[in-house]
Design a protein around this motif. Structure first.
Motif, PDB file in Angstrom:
ATOM      1  N   ASN A  14       0.782  -1.245   0.000  1.00  0.00           N
ATOM      2  CA  ASN A  14       0.000   0.000   0.000  1.00  0.00           C
ATOM      3  C   ASN A  14       0.809   1.289   0.000  1.00  0.00           C
ATOM      4  OD1 ASN A  14      -2.927  -1.064   0.580  1.00  0.00           O
ATOM      5  ND2 ASN A  14      -1.602  -2.167   2.014  1.00  0.00           N
ATOM      6  N   CYS A  15       2.094   1.215   0.285  1.00  0.00           N
ATOM      7  CA  CYS A  15       2.923   2.422   0.371  1.00  0.00           C
ATOM      8  C   CYS A  15       4.183   2.225  -0.465  1.00  0.00           C
ATOM      9  CB  CYS A  15       3.273   2.729   1.822  1.00  0.00           C
ATOM     10  SG  CYS A  15       1.843   2.917   2.921  1.00  0.00           S
ATOM     11  N   VAL A  37      -5.194  -0.434   7.242  1.00  0.00           N
ATOM     12  CA  VAL A  37      -4.568  -0.008   5.985  1.00  0.00           C
ATOM     13  C   VAL A  37      -4.785   1.476   5.715  1.00  0.00           C
ATOM     14  CG1 VAL A  37      -4.618  -0.256   3.477  1.00  0.00           C
ATOM     15  CG2 VAL A  37      -4.662  -2.289   4.918  1.00  0.00           C
ATOM     16  N   LYS A  49      -1.794   4.349   5.441  1.00  0.00           N
ATOM     17  CA  LYS A  49      -1.547   5.214   4.282  1.00  0.00           C
ATOM     18  C   LYS A  49      -1.605   6.689   4.681  1.00  0.00           C
ATOM     19  CE  LYS A  49      -3.606   3.829   0.387  1.00  0.00           C
ATOM     20  NZ  LYS A  49      -4.675   3.247  -0.478  1.00  0.00           N
TER      21      LYS A  49
END
Length: 263
Positions: free
Chosen positions: A25-26, A106, A110
């Protein structure tokens, strides 16, 4: 632009999960190491050019704060991972330190990474912001380790960096779209780049009360209040502010409770 990170946490499963979540996610974050102790973390800082430290503050033998005292902490973007009490979370928010609650969400991950990158870049450009970040980390440690459920200073994000604010000098706060205007005794004021709702969470203490959707006041500066004509408070400097009708009863109760607490 990419950033290198290490994860420091005595819980192996948490480290593995966080590393997977960051990879998925990053993409701007590359994890160059994951360790279970402060000693291993110091060794990794020597061998890896680190930008971010995801740090558990509750580790055996040497906790996260003890670890921070041994490194130039202001050189890194610190994101604290914690399952701590609500008071600890309030202290972290008050000092503008990025954090993640366990188990890690999540969306929160983020958001924390995005904000941490923004502030990290700001600190690299402005020495004043770097100095205040150092002070904020020290304030956080002092507030949590004192064991007292009291916040005396907060770190406020502004357009040019950050300000450290003493709550005793903060008279009232007013919403201005997504920003907040902080008014102090002595008639000075600053514009914070966060919402009044953010401050309401940060200032969850008896002396601060939200009298209107756009206003929070410090009850220490309350001179009087009236329901005629209209509901309003008058502060010690003569400022008059509206109290929303639906808040009036709750406001009176808050004033009564706070007055008794001072006796």
């Amino acid at each position: 632009m990419g950033y290198k990170a290490i994860i420091v946490d005595d819980e192996r499963k948490l480290r593995e999960t966080l590393e997977l979540l960051l990879a998925a996610n990053c993409p701007e974050i590359t994890v160059c190491g994951s360790v279970g102790s402060a000693r291993e973390a110091r060794e990794m800082l020597v061998s890896c050019d680190v930008d971010f430290i995801f740090l558990d503050i509750s580790m055996p033998h040497e906790d996260g704060f003890a670890f921070l005292r041994t490194i130039p902490k202001e050189n890194y973007a610190i994101i604290i991972t914690t399952a701590h009490s609500e008071y600890a979370i309030k202290a972290i928010r008050a000092n503008a330190i990025d954090y993640l609650l366990k188990p890690v969400n999540v969306i929160e991950l983020k958001d924390a990474v995005t904000k941490a990158i923004q502030y990290h870049e700001l600190r690299k450009r402005r020495n004043a912001a770097l100095k205040i970040y150092h002070e904020s980390l020290d304030n956080l440690q002092e507030q949590i380790q004192s064991g007292q459920n009291t916040i005396t200073k907060i770190t406020v994000p502004i357009h040019s960096g950050f300000n450290v604010v003493k709550l005793a000098e903060l008279m009232y706060l007013q919403a201005d779209s997504n920003y907040t205007i902080l008014h102090f005794s002595g008639l000075s004021k600053i514009v914070a780049t966060c919402s009044l709702q953010d401050f309401e969470k940060m200032l969850a203490c008896p002396e601060f009360f939200r009298i209107h959707r756009s206003t929070i006041i410090n009850l220490n500066y309350l001179k009087s209040y009236s329901s005629f004509p209209g509901n309003y408070v008058e502060l010690t400097d003569g400022t008059k502010l509206s109290i929303s009708r639906i808040k009036m009863s709750e406001f009176k109760e808050a004033v009564s409770r706070y007055s008794k607490s001072l006796e």
